[in-house]
Scaffold this motif. Structure first.
Motif, short mmCIF file in Angstrom:
data_model
loop_
_atom_site.label_atom_id
_atom_site.label_comp_id
_atom_site.label_asym_id
_atom_site.label_seq_id
_atom_site.Cartn_x
_atom_site.Cartn_y
_atom_site.Cartn_z
N ILE A 144 -40.07 -8.31 62.96
CA ILE A 144 -40.68 -7.00 63.29
C ILE A 144 -41.89 -6.75 62.41
O ILE A 144 -41.93 -7.15 61.25
CB ILE A 144 -39.66 -5.83 63.13
N ASP A 145 -42.89 -6.13 63.00
CA ASP A 145 -44.12 -5.79 62.27
C ASP A 145 -44.20 -4.28 62.17
O ASP A 145 -44.60 -3.59 63.11
CB ASP A 145 -45.33 -6.36 63.03
N VAL A 146 -43.76 -3.72 61.05
CA VAL A 146 -43.73 -2.26 60.87
C VAL A 146 -44.50 -1.91 59.59
O VAL A 146 -44.60 -2.73 58.68
CB VAL A 146 -42.28 -1.73 60.78
N PRO A 147 -45.04 -0.68 59.50
CA PRO A 147 -45.91 -0.32 58.36
C PRO A 147 -45.13 -0.09 57.06
O PRO A 147 -45.11 1.04 56.53
CB PRO A 147 -46.62 0.95 58.85
N VAL A 148 -44.52 -1.13 56.55
CA VAL A 148 -43.71 -1.02 55.33
C VAL A 148 -44.54 -0.54 54.15
O VAL A 148 -44.10 0.31 53.35
CB VAL A 148 -43.04 -2.38 55.00
N ILE A 149 -45.79 -1.05 54.03
CA ILE A 149 -46.63 -0.70 52.88
C ILE A 149 -46.97 0.80 52.92
O ILE A 149 -46.88 1.49 51.90
CB ILE A 149 -47.92 -1.57 52.87
N ASP A 150 -47.30 1.29 54.13
CA ASP A 150 -47.61 2.72 54.26
C ASP A 150 -46.39 3.58 53.95
O ASP A 150 -46.49 4.60 53.28
CB ASP A 150 -48.10 3.04 55.69
N TRP A 151 -45.21 3.15 54.43
CA TRP A 151 -43.99 3.92 54.17
C TRP A 151 -43.77 4.04 52.66
O TRP A 151 -43.35 5.09 52.17
CB TRP A 151 -42.76 3.22 54.78
N GLY A 152 -44.04 2.97 51.96
CA GLY A 152 -43.81 2.97 50.52
C GLY A 152 -44.69 3.94 49.77
O GLY A 152 -44.38 4.33 48.64
N GLU A 153 -45.82 4.34 50.39
CA GLU A 153 -46.75 5.27 49.72
C GLU A 153 -46.46 6.72 50.08
O GLU A 153 -47.08 7.63 49.53
CB GLU A 153 -48.19 4.89 50.07
N GLU A 154 -45.55 6.92 51.07
CA GLU A 154 -45.23 8.31 51.46
C GLU A 154 -44.48 9.01 50.34
O GLU A 154 -43.69 8.40 49.62
CB GLU A 154 -44.36 8.30 52.73
N GLU A 155 -44.69 10.32 50.27
CA GLU A 155 -44.00 11.15 49.27
C GLU A 155 -42.52 11.27 49.64
O GLU A 155 -42.20 11.49 50.81
CB GLU A 155 -44.66 12.55 49.23
N GLY A 156 -41.62 11.14 48.67
CA GLY A 156 -40.18 11.40 48.88
C GLY A 156 -39.42 10.30 49.59
O GLY A 156 -38.24 10.47 49.92
N VAL A 157 -40.08 9.14 49.86
CA VAL A 157 -39.37 8.03 50.51
C VAL A 157 -38.68 7.19 49.42
O VAL A 157 -39.34 6.71 48.51
CB VAL A 157 -40.33 7.15 51.34
N ALA A 205 -34.05 5.53 52.44
CA ALA A 205 -34.87 5.87 53.62
C ALA A 205 -35.55 4.61 54.17
O ALA A 205 -35.62 4.41 55.40
CB ALA A 205 -35.93 6.91 53.23
N MET A 206 -36.05 3.75 53.27
CA MET A 206 -36.67 2.48 53.71
C MET A 206 -35.65 1.63 54.47
O MET A 206 -35.97 1.05 55.51
CB MET A 206 -37.19 1.71 52.50
N ARG A 207 -34.42 1.56 53.91
CA ARG A 207 -33.39 0.76 54.55
C ARG A 207 -33.09 1.28 55.95
O ARG A 207 -33.00 0.51 56.91
CB ARG A 207 -32.12 0.77 53.69
N GLU A 208 -32.94 2.61 56.09
CA GLU A 208 -32.62 3.21 57.40
C GLU A 208 -33.73 2.96 58.41
O GLU A 208 -33.47 2.66 59.57
CB GLU A 208 -32.38 4.71 57.23
N ARG A 209 -35.01 3.09 57.97
CA ARG A 209 -36.14 2.87 58.89
C ARG A 209 -36.18 1.41 59.37
O ARG A 209 -36.42 1.14 60.54
CB ARG A 209 -37.46 3.22 58.19
N LEU A 210 -35.95 0.49 58.41
CA LEU A 210 -35.95 -0.93 58.79
C LEU A 210 -34.80 -1.25 59.75
O LEU A 210 -34.97 -1.99 60.72
CB LEU A 210 -35.85 -1.82 57.54
N GLN A 211 -33.62 -0.69 59.48
CA GLN A 211 -32.48 -0.91 60.37
C GLN A 211 -32.78 -0.41 61.77
O GLN A 211 -32.50 -1.09 62.76
CB GLN A 211 -31.24 -0.19 59.82
#
Length: 928
Positions: free
Chosen positions: A710-723, A727-733
């Motif tokens: 899967i190609d998802v914006p992992v780097i952008d997610w990591g820069e979001e406030e409060g993530v 939360a990263m695990r749930e989004r990837l799942q």
């Protein structure tokens, strides 16, 4: 008189009490006899149907036993003309109870097995009767099959190279006769199959092992291996083989007690020079460098091949091939090869074609295979000396069943001579005297070489005789059947021919079959009547001459082997005689302290040709034998402890494999694996308790593309406030689940389920084979930890567990990655993909059927820590009862995190026994 002897006199021995406890049952069976004799043939079959209904309705087998035994006895009387004696009923009762019935030769063990086999077959789960060779399996199935047919049951026989349908039908029969080898190989093959329909065995309910001491003790260390070829190293074996004859005696040391051979320090220096000179070891590289491991291993095996293995004793060369000889039975072990390159070293020594080494695909020992059965029983003439081992390893009791008629054999004291020459002169003279008066003689030797040497001595004396050893394997039954004839002399290597009765005057059945085969027009009844009359006259003459004389030319390491040989004489109350002839040059006497005896005999002034005969000598020899037996038991016990580690892992893998084959929908397992991979990736790149600026989101992004597709914006997610990590695990799942859901739509649910199943099975098989190889390497290294004062077994347990965990991690990753990379295809591409998967499945099935089944032979192993270093046969699961599921926070009693054998056997959806409160499949039971 001691207290123990007084107690035995008053209360009887434990064995006497067991015998006494069966009397009421035998009286019940005998009381039912008139009722069952009055039944028609159809009535016997109707009784079987009635018993089956009662058992299905909840009655215990013990409740049905008297009637079932009475029914079986009547069927045997009608089908074979044989009515089991009371002592045979007794033997059958002990077998049903899961014991070993020790019954002397000629007491009718083959018929005894029908009684408990019939009773236990009424459950409909199948009964396996295990024999030591194909001839006996076929003979017994055909012979006793008449009894089962009269009772309305089916009989099957399993033999090598059998057509698939025939073998499957044999396992579906109520009673299946098979050899121990074939049962073990079929179990391994079954666990390489990719669908339940292809499997042969339907479970391990109840087995009766004939010659149980041979199979469960003598063969216990023998791994059955299904293997595939590896790289060819023929030239290296030949190069190494040329080195060995150049070594002098001071370059190596041989320890005959532990049957081990090692290089001395001087030998290592000379060896290094020789290897450098021949270019087998690069200049500047020492024997002690890690890169030299392979060459050192080959040289060690070459040395063992030359110094520890003798032609015509340990093996013979037949049609250009090295064929091993079973040290206990003297039989050829065709198809069986020594492991770890030792067989190739012997092939190089004998100038034979060198077969490539093999890689283990699956393996099990007889110890571990037979521990799979819910109930195990055995029969033999000799088990008492190994009663402790049977009880400790297999949970089997040994019960001596009394003979139908008292034993009339005369067991004489051993005759001990100073030299082998004097001993053989006395033996030849004794045989000549017995032959002249018409007394049949059975001569026991310990090797082919010795049997042929004795044969040539008898030829010089003009004594006609037969030689029964590995070379005459095909004529075995015929030679044994004739061994009781008037004046017959038979030389047998280590009692080859077990399973065929030596009857005084010869075997009537054998003679009848021979005559009818020679003259098909002859009337069977007339031929039988004439032969029976001739036999009765010959038997009378043999009895007058003293019955069968068993003459042993040496004592074996094991008292049990000696007792087997003695037991061939004096069957069914016949007269007979046995005597052992020994010399101080015999292996057992030489290794176990004959020096003092030699000096003592010298002081006594023993003359040439004179023998010492005294009960004290017998006693001291038996003590030496008991020491050897105890040492061998310790080695087997130690090996089993290592095997049990593998057993637990095999139990998990084979259990999961079967669950996968049984399941229609594996999406849950695949999802669990995917989610676990995501959890591992998040923990790896976004470590727990770390700050966002310490995260490696770029690494996680690359890993999600590679592992999850899967190609998802992992780097952008990591820069979001409060993530956070959760939360990263749930989004990837969520993203991975959606990605796989699209694949299911594109492929169609049915195709996707089939692909998941194939991918799972293939990946498990690949990983398991890699894991077996790693454990083999670990096993060969771990013994040396003993020198660092660390327990090799504990080291092996903890490291094997770590390897197993890493195998499961790797399995999850591979399955997730392979499924993630399957792209939606056109219908044509889908069909092509399915075709390739089916071809792959067919290849795996073919591999399971045809991969060289190889029974690694018993390699002489050093005792103690060194025994752990010997090539370890991996085991198979012994059934474990389910442990009670623990509530959250409380682990099940006895639960040990690193020891899967303490986890019990919970279902995938039951709570995990560790007390986490999670389901077993999400916790310690995850393949995923």
């Amino acid at each position: 008189m001691g207290i123990g002897r007084i107690a035995k006199k008053i209360f009887g021995t434990p064995n006497d009490r067991k015998i006494k406890a069966t009397r009421p049952l035998i009286e019940k069976i005998n009381a039912l006899e008139p009722e069952y004799q009055a039944l028609s043939d159809e009535g016997l079959i109707a009784k079987t149907a009635e018993f089956k209904e009662r058992i299905a309705g909840g009655e215990r087998l013990d409740d049905v036993l008297p009637e079932a035994f009475a029914n079986c006895r009547e069927a045997a009387r009608r089908a074979l003309g044989l009515r089991p004696f009371d002592v045979q009923l007794m033997g059958g009762i002990f077998l049903h109870q899961g014991n070993i019935s020790e019954m002397k030769t000629g007491e009718g063990k083959t018929l005894v097995a029908t009684l408990p086999a019939y009773l236990n077959a009424l459950t409909g789960k199948g009964v396996h009767i295990v024999t030591v060779n194909d001839y006996l399996a076929r003979r017994d199935a055909e012979w006793m099959g008449k009894v089962y047919a009269a009772l309305g049951l089916t009989t099957g026989v399993v033999v090598p190279q059998q057509p698939e349908d025939e073998k499957r039908a044999a396992y579906q029969a109520d009673v299946t006769y098979a050899t121990n080898n074939e049962l073990g190989f079929d179990y391994l093959r079954d666990n390489m199959k990719s669908s339940l329909e292809e499997m042969y065995q339907r479970g391990h309910h109840y087995a009766i092992v004939d010659e149980v001491d041979s199979i469960l003790i003598d063969e216990a260390r023998t791994p059955l291996i299904i293997s595939g070829p590896s790289q060819d190293r023929s030239e290296l074996y030949r190069d190494v083989d040329r080195l060995i004859p150049e070594l002098a005696e001071e370059h190596y040391s041989i320890d005959e007690k532990t049957r081990n051979v090692t290089f001395t320090d001087e030998g290592n220096e000379v060896l290094e020079e020789m290897l450098h000179a021949r270019g087998l070891l690069p200049e500047g590289q020492s024997l002690y460098d890690p890169e030299s491991t392979t060459v050192v291993h080959h040289v060690n095996q070459g040395l063992r091949a030359h110094k520890m293995f003798q032609k015509d004793k340990d093996y013979i060369v037949r049609d250009g091939q090295v064929v091993l000889i079973d040290e206990f039975t003297g039989r050829m072990m065709i198809g069986r090869r020594l492991s770890d390159g030792l067989h190739q070293a012997i092939e190089a020594k004998e100038g034979c074609d060198i077969q490539p080494e093999n890689v283990t695909l699956a393996s099990i020992t007889f110890q571990n295979y037979f521990r799979l059965y819910e109930k195990l029983a055995g029969m033999t003439g000799t088990a008492t000396t190994e009663a402790e081992e049977f009880a400790e390893i297999y949970g089997l009791g040994v019960v001596e069943v009394p003979t139908n008629k008292p034993i009339a054999r005369l067991d004489e004291d051993d005759q001990v001579y100073r030299t082998a020459r004097e001993k053989y002169e006395a033996i030849v003279e004794e045989i000549r005297k017995a032959h002249e008066k018409g007394q049949p003689v059975l001569v026991g030797t310990t090797s082919i070489e010795k049997s042929e040497a004795l044969s040539s001595l008898l030829e010089k004396e003009g004594v006609p005789h037969n030689v029964l050893n590995a070379r005459q394997h095909e004529k075995e039954a015929k030679i044994v059947a004739d061994a009781g004839r008037l004046g017959a002399v038979t030389i047998a290597t280590n009692m080859a021919g077990r399973g065929t009765d030596i009857q005084l005057g010869g075997n009537v059945e054998m003679k009848v079959l021979e005559e009818l085969a020679a003259d098909p027009d002859a009337h069977p009844d007339e031929v039988r009547a004439r032969i029976e009359a001739e036999h009765a006259e010959e038997k009378r003459k043999v009895i007058e001459a003293g019955g069968l004389f068993v003459l042993a030319t040496e004592r074996h390491e094991s008292r049990r082997i000696d007792n087997q040989l003695r037991g061939r004489s004096g069957r069914q109350g016949d007269p007979g005689r046995s005597q052992f002839y020994l010399s101080l040059e015999d292996d057992l006497m030489r290794i176990f302290g004959s020096d003092r005896l030699d000096k003592m005999l010298g002081r006594l002034g023993m003359q040439e040709g004179e023998a010492i005969v005294h009960p004290w000598v017998n006693k001291s020899l038996e003590r030496a034998q008991a020491k050897v037996e105890a040492r061998n038991f310790d080695i087997r016990k130690q090996l089993l402890k290592f095997d049990d580690v593998m057993n637990d892992q095999r139990k998990v893998v084979f259990g999961q494999r079967r669950e996968i084959m049984e399941a229609d929908d594996l999406s849950d397992i695949v999802e669990d694996m995917r989610h676990q991979v995501i959890e591992d990736l998040v923990n790896q790149y976004l470590p727990p308790k770390s700050y966002a600026d310490q995260w490696d989101t770029r690494g996680l992004y690359a890993a999600t593309i590679e592992k999850l597709g899967i190609d998802v914006p992992v780097i952008d997610w990591g820069e979001e406030e409060g993530v956070d990590q959760e939360a990263m695990r749930e989004r990837l799942q969520k993203a991975a689940d959606e990605h796989m859901a699209k694949k299911v739509t594109a492929f169609g649910p049915e195709n996707m389920r089939s692909i998941e199943k194939q991918v799972l099975l293939q990946t498990i098989d690949t990983k398991w084979r890699e894991h077996l190889l790693r454990l083999e390497h670990l096993r060969s290294v771990v013994a040396f930890r003993g020198y660092a004062q660390r327990d090799p077994l504990n080291e092996y347990k903890s490291e094997a567990f770590q390897l197993f965990e890493s195998m499961l991690d790797s399995l999850r990753e591979d399955v997730t990655q392979r499924l993630a990379q399957i792209r939606p295809m056109t219908e044509e591409e889908q069909n092509e993909m399915m075709r390739q998967l089916q071809e792959q499945q067919a290849r795996l099935r073919q591999q399971a059927e045809n991969a060289a089944p190889q029974q690694a032979a018993r390699v002489p192993e050093p005792a103690g820590a060194g025994a752990a270093a010997a090539r370890a046969p991996e085991g198979a699961a012994a059934g474990g009862g389910a442990a009670p599921a623990a509530s959250a926070g409380a682990a099940a009693p006895g639960f040990v995190e690193s020891d899967p054998s303490t986890w019990g056997n919970p279902g995938r959806n039951e709570p995990c026994p560790c007390g986490s409160g999670r389901k077993f499949k999400h916790c310690h039971g995850r393949l995923g």
